[in-house]
Design an enzyme around this catalytic site. Structure first.
Site, PDB file in Angstrom:
ATOM      1  N   ASP A 158       5.798  -1.803 -10.445  1.00  0.00           N
ATOM      2  CA  ASP A 158       7.177  -1.730  -9.973  1.00  0.00           C
ATOM      3  C   ASP A 158       7.284  -0.863  -8.729  1.00  0.00           C
ATOM      4  O   ASP A 158       7.066   0.351  -8.794  1.00  0.00           O
ATOM      5  CB  ASP A 158       8.054  -1.172 -11.090  1.00  0.00           C
ATOM      6  N   ASP A 362      11.438  -5.124  -2.376  1.00  0.00           N
ATOM      7  CA  ASP A 362      11.242  -4.821  -3.795  1.00  0.00           C
ATOM      8  C   ASP A 362      10.476  -5.947  -4.473  1.00  0.00           C
ATOM      9  O   ASP A 362      10.847  -7.110  -4.369  1.00  0.00           O
ATOM     10  CB  ASP A 362      12.596  -4.614  -4.471  1.00  0.00           C
TER      11      ASP A 362
END
Length: 482
Positions: A158, A362
């Site tokens: 992540d 992201d």
């Protein structure tokens, strides 16, 4: 007509005039071959569950070692953990996770602006961090070894989180995961971090337990959280061991978590895996996320010097003074059909001194979100350029969909994202995607009322996305999954 209404009308008329002027020149198109929703792929891992074949003395490396040999490993999409679901069900779940993910990122950005971060050592946690592995967490995971001998676990990767953590025995409360819960008492390399140590003070939220060791907590916007002992441990990636990585050993993990054992934080913060291992891997890492509907090869990640491609186009990283986790970039404009979209100016994406706004890259968000004025301008120009395609009803968050049933190929306007120093031309499959197996395709962008824009992983597919932290830049290399 009041002044506000008159100004809004004038703005709309100026956009319409600009659009008509834009299309006086011929549009650029590219070919889309309509595919189907991807089915979950079978998991396959090399050199993971047979640690005995490795020579620990040869493989283990301290984080301070200046060794830039690259580290390669496979990534898999979370859909692979749901092999019994249909492609339509998996896509619906992905969009649900995506909505939660985006709300989590927006909450973190908003909280960072208003929160006065305090780091104390006392009886309770002084603050909490909104981050990570909730139901709306990252979309890709890998399998890595934790401890000595290594116990192999699925870990979500992540770029929107910093702290590395795993569930640990004994559990006060643990959620269900695919592998047995990691037991630190059976690891020869596990070492608790002392209270008050510099490593403990790097946490945004820490306290001491009765053994005078450091305790961590990571909390989530939906009330989920993980808490436990902060420690250093050895992580094993295929044939490479990385020693003394600071991790959270979570004994109480509650809320909307999924089947992975924990999270490998890849953000820009002080406790993320890239920051901790910066000298070891030359402060560079990259990933390439494949289009799963068109390729059977796995996605991949590389740490180390081999991650810089000559084909890459780089844009500088920006720094948010209020939030060090996210990877901010400067988006200057967008082109549809070879012409800049009128009304989309750098001011719509500006990161101001107070930490508001901006654009982040992201890996855990699927669908790119743009501030609503930018999205509407882009969408309207795309609709005009794709007017020859038969429209379909809206689907979930998508308001621009087409019925391509029976088509073997169609022409669609090109889309280019103009970052400072880097023009990123998207393949058609990165912005017109199947949402069912009946021929419905939707424009894979969405608007948001938040000031924060997010470049999602659908738009990143097929590019090797290079995070050059030493050079404070991000690169995009087309056809990078070879």
């Amino acid at each position: 007509m009041d002044a506000k209404s008159r100004n809004a009308l004038l703005f709309s008329l100026s956009i319409l005039f600009a659009i008509s002027a834009t299309f006086s020149a011929p549009l650029r198109y590219q070919t889309l071959t309509p595919g189907r929703l991807p089915s979950p792929s079978a998991l396959s891992w090399q050199n993971t569950d047979t640690a005995a074949e490795f020579n620990d003395a040869e493989l283990e490396t301290d984080l301070t070692t200046n060794n830039t040999l690259p580290l390669h490993f496979q990534l898999h999409h979370l859909d692979a953990l749901s092999s019994d679901a249909t492609p339509e069900q998996l896509f619906d779940l992905r969009l649900q996770r995506d909505a939660l993910r985006v709300e989590s990122l927006f909450s973190l950005a908003a909280a960072a602006i208003t929160r006065n971060r305090t780091r104390g050592v006392g009886g309770g946690f002084s603050s909490s961090v909104i981050s990570g592995l909730a139901q709306g967490s990252g979309e890709y995971f890998t399998r890595l070894g934790v401890g000595t001998p290594p116990r192999y676990l699925y870990m979500v990767l992540d770029t929107g989180s910093d702290v590395v953590w795993v569930q640990c025995a004994p559990c006060t409360k643990c959620y269900s995961q695919t592998d047995p819960v990691f037991d630190p008492s059976k690891s020869g390399s596990y070492s608790a971090v002392p209270c008050g140590s510099p490593l403990c003070r790097r946490l945004d939220s820490s306290r001491c337990n009765r053994k005078r060791t450091c305790m961590y907590q990571v909390s989530y916007g939906d009330g989920s959280f993980t808490t436990g002992e902060f420690a250093t441990e050895t992580l094993t990636f295929r044939r490479t061991k990385v020693a003394r990585v600071a991790i959270g050993c979570g004994h109480d993990n509650e809320g909307l978590f999924v089947g992975a054992a924990g999270l490998l934080g890849l953000g820009r913060g002080r406790l993320s895996f890239p920051t901790q291992t910066g000298r070891r891997f030359n402060q560079k890492f990259s990933y390439c996320l494949v289009d799963r509907s068109a390729s059977s090869k796995p996605s991949s990640m590389v740490f180390g010097g081999a991650t810089v491609s000559r084909a890459a186009r780089f844009t500088p990283l920006l720094t948010n003074p209020k939030l060090d986790t996210f990877y901010y970039v400067e988006l200057l404009g967008i082109s549809i059909g070879g012409t800049r979209v009128p009304g989309i100016t750098p001011s719509l994406f500006k990161l101001d001194a107070a930490g508001n706004g901006g654009v982040i890259v992201d890996s855990g968000t699927s669908v790119t979100r743009l501030t609503r004025p930018a999205y509407i301008a882009m969408r309207d120009v795309f609709r005009t350029g794709a007017s020859s395609l038969r429209r379909a009803p809206d689907f979930s968050l998508f308001d621009t969909c087409f019925d391509l049933s029976g088509k073997t190929e169609v022409k669609v306007p090109t889309v280019v994202l103009h970052f400072r120093g880097a023009d990123v031309s998207l393949p058609a499959t990165n912005y017109l995607i199947p949402v069912d197996n009946s021929g419905t395709f939707c424009f894979a962008f969405a608007g948001t009322m938040s000031g924060l824009s997010i470049i999602g992983n659908i738009q990143q597919q097929g590019f090797r996305v290079i995070y050059d932290l030493a050079g404070s830049r991000i690169g995009f290399a087309p056809r990078g999954c070879m």
